[in-house]
Write a protein that holds these residues in place. Sequence first.
Motif, PDB file in Angstrom:
ATOM      1  N   ALA A 127      36.917  35.802  48.028  1.00 56.45           N
ATOM      2  CA  ALA A 127      38.115  35.833  47.199  1.00 56.45           C
ATOM      3  C   ALA A 127      38.661  37.236  47.105  1.00 56.45           C
ATOM      4  CB  ALA A 127      37.816  35.287  45.806  1.00 56.45           C
ATOM      5  N   ASN A 128      39.810  37.315  46.494  1.00 54.14           N
ATOM      6  CA  ASN A 128      40.530  38.567  46.306  1.00 54.14           C
ATOM      7  C   ASN A 128      40.709  38.763  44.795  1.00 54.14           C
ATOM      8  OD1 ASN A 128      44.001  39.408  46.520  1.00 54.14           O
ATOM      9  ND2 ASN A 128      42.315  40.813  46.700  1.00 54.14           N
ATOM     10  N   PRO A 129      39.726  39.327  44.103  1.00 50.95           N
ATOM     11  CA  PRO A 129      39.829  39.441  42.642  1.00 50.95           C
ATOM     12  C   PRO A 129      40.800  40.550  42.249  1.00 50.95           C
ATOM     13  CG  PRO A 129      37.594  39.917  43.426  1.00 50.95           C
ATOM     14  CD  PRO A 129      38.495  39.927  44.600  1.00 50.95           C
ATOM     15  N   VAL A 130      41.856  40.164  41.553  1.00 50.47           N
ATOM     16  CA  VAL A 130      42.873  41.145  41.148  1.00 50.47           C
ATOM     17  C   VAL A 130      43.222  40.942  39.675  1.00 50.47           C
ATOM     18  CG1 VAL A 130      43.969  41.437  43.396  1.00 50.47           C
ATOM     19  CG2 VAL A 130      44.697  39.591  41.904  1.00 50.47           C
ATOM     20  N   LYS A 167      45.407  33.780  49.848  1.00 51.56           N
ATOM     21  CA  LYS A 167      44.779  32.634  50.496  1.00 51.56           C
ATOM     22  C   LYS A 167      45.111  32.586  51.989  1.00 51.56           C
ATOM     23  CE  LYS A 167      44.902  29.855  46.319  1.00 51.56           C
ATOM     24  NZ  LYS A 167      46.140  30.210  45.592  1.00 51.56           N
ATOM     25  N   ALA A 168      46.254  33.138  52.357  1.00 48.70           N
ATOM     26  CA  ALA A 168      46.593  33.128  53.777  1.00 48.70           C
ATOM     27  C   ALA A 168      45.686  34.049  54.579  1.00 48.70           C
ATOM     28  CB  ALA A 168      48.042  33.560  53.957  1.00 48.70           C
ATOM     29  N   TYR A 169      45.096  35.008  53.916  1.00 51.26           N
ATOM     30  CA  TYR A 169      44.310  36.014  54.631  1.00 51.26           C
ATOM     31  C   TYR A 169      42.809  35.806  54.463  1.00 51.26           C
ATOM     32  CZ  TYR A 169      48.749  38.301  55.299  1.00 51.26           C
ATOM     33  OH  TYR A 169      50.035  38.574  55.674  1.00 51.26           O
ATOM     34  N   GLY A 170      42.394  34.563  54.390  1.00 52.56           N
ATOM     35  CA  GLY A 170      40.963  34.272  54.385  1.00 52.56           C
ATOM     36  C   GLY A 170      40.306  34.385  53.038  1.00 52.56           C
ATOM     37  N   CYS A 171      41.072  34.296  51.963  1.00 49.81           N
ATOM     38  CA  CYS A 171      40.480  34.336  50.626  1.00 49.81           C
ATOM     39  C   CYS A 171      40.707  32.995  49.942  1.00 49.81           C
ATOM     40  CB  CYS A 171      41.108  35.446  49.785  1.00 49.81           C
ATOM     41  SG  CYS A 171      40.790  37.079  50.402  1.00 49.81           S
ATOM     42  N   GLY A 172      39.868  32.694  48.977  1.00 43.50           N
ATOM     43  CA  GLY A 172      40.100  31.552  48.100  1.00 43.50           C
ATOM     44  C   GLY A 172      39.400  30.271  48.487  1.00 43.50           C
ATOM     45  N   LEU A 173      38.747  30.217  49.642  1.00 44.38           N
ATOM     46  CA  LEU A 173      38.070  28.979  50.037  1.00 44.38           C
ATOM     47  C   LEU A 173      36.654  28.961  49.487  1.00 44.38           C
ATOM     48  CD1 LEU A 173      37.559  26.390  51.605  1.00 44.38           C
ATOM     49  CD2 LEU A 173      37.194  27.757  53.646  1.00 44.38           C
ATOM     50  N   MET A 174      36.367  27.949  48.676  1.00 42.59           N
ATOM     51  CA  MET A 174      35.013  27.773  48.161  1.00 42.59           C
ATOM     52  C   MET A 174      34.370  26.598  48.868  1.00 42.59           C
ATOM     53  SD  MET A 174      33.770  26.775  44.329  1.00 42.59           S
ATOM     54  CE  MET A 174      33.829  28.353  43.529  1.00 42.59           C
ATOM     55  N   GLY A 234      42.338  26.210  46.694  1.00 41.75           N
ATOM     56  CA  GLY A 234      41.897  27.604  46.745  1.00 41.75           C
ATOM     57  C   GLY A 234      41.893  28.261  45.381  1.00 41.75           C
ATOM     58  N   LEU A 235      41.252  29.395  45.323  1.00 39.14           N
ATOM     59  CA  LEU A 235      41.077  30.121  44.063  1.00 39.14           C
ATOM     60  C   LEU A 235      41.504  31.570  44.288  1.00 39.14           C
ATOM     61  CD1 LEU A 235      39.898  29.674  41.207  1.00 39.14           C
ATOM     62  CD2 LEU A 235      37.731  30.461  42.076  1.00 39.14           C
ATOM     63  N   GLY A 236      42.438  32.027  43.479  1.00 35.63           N
ATOM     64  CA  GLY A 236      42.833  33.430  43.548  1.00 35.63           C
ATOM     65  C   GLY A 236      43.933  33.683  44.548  1.00 35.63           C
ATOM     66  N   LYS A 237      44.136  34.965  44.828  1.00 35.09           N
ATOM     67  CA  LYS A 237      45.260  35.385  45.665  1.00 35.09           C
ATOM     68  C   LYS A 237      44.833  35.495  47.135  1.00 35.09           C
ATOM     69  CE  LYS A 237      47.812  36.069  42.041  1.00 35.09           C
ATOM     70  NZ  LYS A 237      48.879  35.128  41.711  1.00 35.09           N
TER      71      LYS A 237
END
Lengths: 250, 256
Positions: free
Chosen positions: A111-114, A232-239, A227-230
């Motif tokens: 994820a991308n925690p912001v 998502k297009a760049y490989g973040c947010g998939l659990m 998805g979760l968080g920001k």
Amino acid sequence: MYLTRFRVNTHRSDARRLLGSPHRLHGAVNASFPTPPSREGSGPRVLWRVDRNANSETLLYIVSPGRPDLTHLVEQAGWPASDEPGWATFSYADFLTALHAGDTWGFRLTANPVHNIRHEYLKEGERTKRAAHRTPRHQMRWLLERQERAGFEIVQKPEDRRLLPVGDEYELVVRDQIPLQFRRPQAGEEPRTRAPGRADVQITKVTFDGRLRVTEPELFRRTLTHGLGKAKAYGCGLMTLAPVRGEGEA
Amino acid sequence: MSVLLLRLAGPLQSWGSAARFTRRTTENAPTKSGVVGLLAAAQGRRRDADLSDLAALEFGVRIDQPGSRLRDFHTAHHSDTLKSMPLSERFYLADAVFVAGVSGEAGLVQRLYEALLEPVFLPYLGRRSCPPSRPVTIAEPSEGELEQALREARWEASGWYRDKRTASFRRRGQEAPDDVRLDLLLDSPADPDRLPDITLRDLPMSFDPRHRRYGLRGVRTTETRVPIEPGARPSSPPPPPHEPTSLLTPVTPRTD
């Protein structure tokens, strides 16, 4: 819904170029759907993640509403002459409907925690700035703040297994913090003429591993497919979920 | 005889023995005057105090990580008159690690060790601008011979240096040996039949700023092999296993 696993042949230069650029990989993932994924944001979307489990085991996971065709990825970054198919697609819908409140799962989430910060010089009503969480403590808190709305809760550690008086209350590790910065060329724009630094993408990726308990299956299904968080297009947010192994193991 | 070992490690060190005027050179290893000065400062001795008891200690150094030489072209102005000071060249050892040892009467060595734990004037590595990066003490003083203690002490080189060394063996297609060869510089015994390998003017007689005086000291060079403890640097742990597809049913490939 489908979950697809693709093993990347990291010894090919095309594979390395793809892994080195989230922007290119995003394009390659999107190109694996004959009908382009919708961008209006209400339905389930295409999520992907790269897991580097070992030097020779780099896996690309894709969760998508449609069934992807990764032939082009196999040709660029896989084993095109191998007898095995280059990827495996699994049906995800039955698994999702079988989720029940109270189930315990091991999970992994990149994820991308912001958070949004307001500089002192900004006036009321001006836009705040999005900034990455930089320390594991804040990154964990970011996930813990979202768990209720996302339909799960992180399992707490029993007292006798905690290694620290503060900060080790949950079955959760944060690892592999990667600061990413790359260019996103605009359509119809010469990449060289653009002012340096503008429109650069800067994101911080971290990977969470841990155990969770499902509290609201409906919300949780949404988390797994939207998805979760920001970023998502760049490989973040998939659990993704995996069955937990025996008690006592981390 | 009681032996006290010190770890001299820091980003910069400078151990001058023949350094005069505007060219302030450094030796490749700590000098006896430098280490004796460090010990005397820890005890709070003034510049003009008697240090014959410290100068009489037996002294030896092991070069655990040789470091690299750094030249500084030094310009400075007087802070009050703004007059320019003489241009000077100052030489340093960057990223070096040494194990230095002194040996002598047990009571004195114990007092020196206690002074290092609670120094009156802070220790520095040859020059005031070179602080140590870690405490200079390694362990309490031990009974025995200085040479033996230096041969048996743990290898103190930093982690990146160990990695670099292993990598250079791997590049040449060899297996890195499990011990490392280190240079030893020891006080030469006063034996008329044996000439010292090196002679250095670093035997401190007086640190009095009005007239510093140093005597000649004979140095015997030898080498030793020190084992490398395995697992000194743990690599980062592998990610926890995670297999999300074990409960899913594969979709059969389209056959048409």
